[in-house]
Write a protein that holds these residues in place. Structure first.
Motif, PDB file in Angstrom:
ATOM      1  N   VAL A 101      14.503   4.971  81.271  1.00  0.00           N
ATOM      2  CA  VAL A 101      14.726   4.988  82.749  1.00  0.00           C
ATOM      3  C   VAL A 101      14.737   3.502  83.331  1.00  0.00           C
ATOM      4  N   ALA A 102      15.666   3.288  84.153  1.00  0.00           N
ATOM      5  CA  ALA A 102      15.718   1.850  84.924  1.00  0.00           C
ATOM      6  C   ALA A 102      15.245   1.958  86.376  1.00  0.00           C
ATOM      7  N   VAL A 103      14.500   1.337  86.747  1.00  0.00           N
ATOM      8  CA  VAL A 103      13.696   1.451  88.081  1.00  0.00           C
ATOM      9  C   VAL A 103      14.609   0.131  88.791  1.00  0.00           C
ATOM     10  N   MET A 104      15.093   0.671  89.980  1.00  0.00           N
ATOM     11  CA  MET A 104      15.953  -0.248  90.864  1.00  0.00           C
ATOM     12  C   MET A 104      15.375  -0.636  92.099  1.00  0.00           C
ATOM     13  N   TYR A 105      15.100  -1.778  92.716  1.00  0.00           N
ATOM     14  CA  TYR A 105      14.523  -2.191  93.793  1.00  0.00           C
ATOM     15  C   TYR A 105      15.554  -3.348  94.509  1.00  0.00           C
ATOM     16  N   ALA A 106      15.907  -3.119  95.619  1.00  0.00           N
ATOM     17  CA  ALA A 106      16.853  -3.976  96.469  1.00  0.00           C
ATOM     18  C   ALA A 106      17.790  -4.685  95.577  1.00  0.00           C
ATOM     19  N   GLY A 107      18.638  -4.150  94.876  1.00  0.00           N
ATOM     20  CA  GLY A 107      19.778  -4.541  94.134  1.00  0.00           C
ATOM     21  C   GLY A 107      19.274  -5.029  92.631  1.00  0.00           C
ATOM     22  N   GLN A 108      18.155  -4.967  92.408  1.00  0.00           N
ATOM     23  CA  GLN A 108      17.641  -5.343  91.202  1.00  0.00           C
ATOM     24  C   GLN A 108      16.952  -4.459  90.197  1.00  0.00           C
ATOM     25  N   ILE A 109      17.202  -4.384  88.990  1.00  0.00           N
ATOM     26  CA  ILE A 109      16.327  -3.543  87.984  1.00  0.00           C
ATOM     27  C   ILE A 109      14.940  -4.256  88.084  1.00  0.00           C
ATOM     28  N   VAL A 110      13.954  -3.529  87.995  1.00  0.00           N
ATOM     29  CA  VAL A 110      12.803  -4.154  88.350  1.00  0.00           C
ATOM     30  C   VAL A 110      11.771  -3.855  87.013  1.00  0.00           C
ATOM     31  N   GLU A 111      12.237  -2.850  86.407  1.00  0.00           N
ATOM     32  CA  GLU A 111      11.551  -2.333  85.205  1.00  0.00           C
ATOM     33  C   GLU A 111      12.559  -1.412  84.424  1.00  0.00           C
ATOM     34  N   SER A 112      12.316  -1.432  83.095  1.00  0.00           N
ATOM     35  CA  SER A 112      13.340  -0.432  82.277  1.00  0.00           C
ATOM     36  C   SER A 112      12.732  -0.496  80.831  1.00  0.00           C
ATOM     37  N   GLY A 113      13.140   1.022  80.250  1.00  0.00           N
ATOM     38  CA  GLY A 113      12.511   1.313  79.155  1.00  0.00           C
ATOM     39  C   GLY A 113      12.462   2.775  78.709  1.00  0.00           C
ATOM     40  N   PRO A 114      11.913   3.121  77.501  1.00  0.00           N
ATOM     41  CA  PRO A 114      11.787   4.565  77.416  1.00  0.00           C
ATOM     42  C   PRO A 114      10.886   5.023  78.233  1.00  0.00           C
ATOM     43  N   VAL A 115      11.340   6.518  78.728  1.00  0.00           N
ATOM     44  CA  VAL A 115      10.433   7.132  79.794  1.00  0.00           C
ATOM     45  C   VAL A 115       8.888   7.309  79.490  1.00  0.00           C
ATOM     46  N   LYS A 116       8.701   7.679  78.027  1.00  0.00           N
ATOM     47  CA  LYS A 116       7.431   7.704  77.855  1.00  0.00           C
ATOM     48  C   LYS A 116       6.574   6.603  77.780  1.00  0.00           C
ATOM     49  N   GLU A 117       7.018   5.452  77.558  1.00  0.00           N
ATOM     50  CA  GLU A 117       6.413   4.320  77.582  1.00  0.00           C
ATOM     51  C   GLU A 117       6.217   3.813  79.012  1.00  0.00           C
ATOM     52  N   ILE A 118       7.185   4.085  79.987  1.00  0.00           N
ATOM     53  CA  ILE A 118       6.998   3.537  81.225  1.00  0.00           C
ATOM     54  C   ILE A 118       6.042   4.390  81.856  1.00  0.00           C
ATOM     55  N   PHE A 119       6.027   5.692  81.651  1.00  0.00           N
ATOM     56  CA  PHE A 119       4.954   6.715  82.050  1.00  0.00           C
ATOM     57  C   PHE A 119       3.389   6.315  81.862  1.00  0.00           C
ATOM     58  N   ASP A 120       3.568   6.034  80.443  1.00  0.00           N
ATOM     59  CA  ASP A 120       2.019   5.623  79.915  1.00  0.00           C
ATOM     60  C   ASP A 120       1.610   4.305  80.515  1.00  0.00           C
ATOM     61  N   HIS A 121       2.469   3.206  80.435  1.00  0.00           N
ATOM     62  CA  HIS A 121       2.250   1.945  80.881  1.00  0.00           C
ATOM     63  C   HIS A 121       3.266   1.174  81.732  1.00  0.00           C
ATOM     64  N   PRO A 122       3.160   1.712  83.070  1.00  0.00           N
ATOM     65  CA  PRO A 122       4.045   1.204  84.039  1.00  0.00           C
ATOM     66  C   PRO A 122       3.421  -0.213  84.322  1.00  0.00           C
ATOM     67  N   ALA A 123       4.544  -1.245  84.376  1.00  0.00           N
ATOM     68  CA  ALA A 123       3.892  -2.374  84.390  1.00  0.00           C
ATOM     69  C   ALA A 123       4.330  -3.099  85.700  1.00  0.00           C
ATOM     70  N   HIS A 124       5.258  -2.700  86.355  1.00  0.00           N
ATOM     71  CA  HIS A 124       5.817  -3.209  87.591  1.00  0.00           C
ATOM     72  C   HIS A 124       5.186  -2.571  88.915  1.00  0.00           C
ATOM     73  N   PRO A 125       4.591  -3.149  89.910  1.00  0.00           N
ATOM     74  CA  PRO A 125       4.076  -2.559  90.884  1.00  0.00           C
ATOM     75  C   PRO A 125       4.905  -1.451  91.676  1.00  0.00           C
ATOM     76  N   TYR A 126       5.913  -1.796  91.686  1.00  0.00           N
ATOM     77  CA  TYR A 126       7.213  -0.833  92.377  1.00  0.00           C
ATOM     78  C   TYR A 126       7.065   0.476  91.661  1.00  0.00           C
ATOM     79  N   THR A 127       7.281   0.225  90.329  1.00  0.00           N
ATOM     80  CA  THR A 127       7.238   1.383  89.498  1.00  0.00           C
ATOM     81  C   THR A 127       6.002   2.336  89.759  1.00  0.00           C
ATOM     82  N   ARG A 128       4.929   1.757  89.692  1.00  0.00           N
ATOM     83  CA  ARG A 128       3.744   2.474  89.975  1.00  0.00           C
ATOM     84  C   ARG A 128       3.618   2.934  91.344  1.00  0.00           C
ATOM     85  N   ALA A 129       4.234   2.415  92.395  1.00  0.00           N
ATOM     86  CA  ALA A 129       4.158   2.775  93.607  1.00  0.00           C
ATOM     87  C   ALA A 129       5.047   4.060  93.844  1.00  0.00           C
ATOM     88  N   LEU A 130       5.992   4.012  93.173  1.00  0.00           N
ATOM     89  CA  LEU A 130       7.115   5.193  92.904  1.00  0.00           C
ATOM     90  C   LEU A 130       6.689   6.281  92.243  1.00  0.00           C
TER      91      LEU A 130
END
Ligand SMILES: Nc1ncnc2c1ncn2[C@@H]1O[C@H](COP(=O)(O)OP(=O)(O)OP(=O)(O)O)[C@@H](O)[C@H]1O
Ligand SMILES: [Mg+2]
Length: 320
Positions: free
Chosen positions: A223-252
């Motif tokens: 997954v690649a998480v996009m906010y206002a024109g930029q990728i703010v976080e990216s990586g394997p889905v399982k990793e991002i779900f288990d350890h979301p690092a960017h506040p925008y990813t967590r909010a989404l």
């Protein structure tokens, strides 16, 4: 491999050219599904269309970066090669099937046209291939469908036709921009299952554009998480779900109906995505971020690598 490398795209707003996509990098591998997720207006469609160089017709221009298909730049290839690449190696499935189908031609003639544009087949062979493709997308009465016109089909049937058309030339990559948002929820599920099934069977690389994090969890490998024109976080889905690092990813992620505290109603992130030309200094998400401080608006965060494949763009990653 399909690679978007540090791509920036500009659009014209009230006579000024401003960046609407800024420094985006993505890598789509054969046999994998990559989700591009973010709220409305983040630049997902601009990015997806750039992969086919489609936005140029609407005044979108590349300001920097590159897009490579198996190492070859889309921007330096000849017009003829670009035409063959579009549809032939990379196909696109749009959100609104009616706009992608021509109402005055039969389904059959539209599919056969795509097949003959890309494959060396006579009319009879192309017709047979069209029937096989329609069967492949679950349309049992394929011969009958060939004779019909787009407006006599339901939304779900039209989307199946578009998927069949996207598969027509046996592409290696499919770009699907919110392919099911115009459909009923029950139809959505079936179309998504169909798309995944074809992706697996044919070993396609699929870029799935969506604002639905739940769908990402179900369908995607990366997954690649996009906010206002930029990728703010990216990586394997399982990793991002288990350890979301960017506040925008967590909010989404908090906006998924199954985790929402509003009891099923969709939670929303307060505030709005700033449009191109009105991006704040420093972190674009800072004005909406509950954890933001002076550092966030003063610093352009560099990518932070959580591990070899997980990247987040937040100055506080690692320290909070
Ligand atoms: N051709 C254009 N000219 C000017 N501005 C544009 C153009 N295309 C898109 N934009 C603007 O760029 C921003 C990103 O648009 P884009 O369509 O890529 O968003 P998106 O993430 O796909 O949103 P959605 O989820 O609503 O489809 C928006 O603010 C949009 O208004
Ligand atoms: Mg869009």
């Amino acid at each position: 491999m399909l690679e978007v490398l540090n791509l920036s795209l500009s659009v014209s707003i009230q006579g000024n050219r401003v960046d609407a996509v800024s420094g985006v990098s993505l890598a789509l591998e054969a046999g994998r599904v990559l989700g591009l997720v973010g709220e409305s207006g983040c630049g997902k469609s601009l990015t997806a269309q750039a992969i086919l160089r489609l936005g140029e017709f609407q005044g979108v221009a590349k300001s920097s970066g590159d897009i490579l298909i198996d190492g070859e730049s889309l921007f330096t290839m000849s017009d003829e090669r670009l035409r063959r690449t579009r549809g032939g190696r990379i196909a696109m499935i749009f959100q609104e099937p009616m706009t992608a189908l021509n109402p005055v031609f039969s389904i059959g003639s539209q599919i056969i046209e795509v097949i003959r544009l890309h494959l060396d087949m006579d009319k009879q062979q192309a017709r047979q291939r069209a029937i096989d493709l329609l069967l492949d997308v679950g349309m049992q009465d394929a011969e009958q469908i060939l004779k019909q016109y787009p407006d006599s089909l339901s939304g779900g049937m039209r989307q199946r036709v578009l998927i069949a058309m996207a598969m027509a030339a046996d592409p290696d990559y499919i770009i699907a921009d919110e392919p099911t948002t115009a459909l009923d929820v029950s139809v959505q599920k079936r179309i998504i299952a169909l798309l995944l099934n074809l992706q697996k069977k044919r070993g396609l690389g699929l870029l799935l554009v969506t604002h639905d994090f739940g769908l990402v969890a179900e369908m995607c490998d990366d997954v690649a998480v996009m906010y206002a024109g930029q990728i703010v976080e990216s990586g394997p889905v399982k990793e991002i779900f288990d350890h979301p690092a960017h506040p925008y990813t967590r909010a989404l992620m908090g906006c998924r109906p199954e985790v929402s505290e509003t009891g099923g109603a969709l939670a929303v992130i307060a505030g709005q995505v700033p449009p191109p030309g009105q991006w704040p200094c420093g972190c674009h998400f800072a004005p909406r971020c509950s954890g933001a401080d002076e550092l966030c608006s003063a610093t352009v965060a560099a990518d932070v690598w959580r591990d070899h494949s997980h990247i987040a763009r937040c100055v506080h990653v690692g320290s909070k």
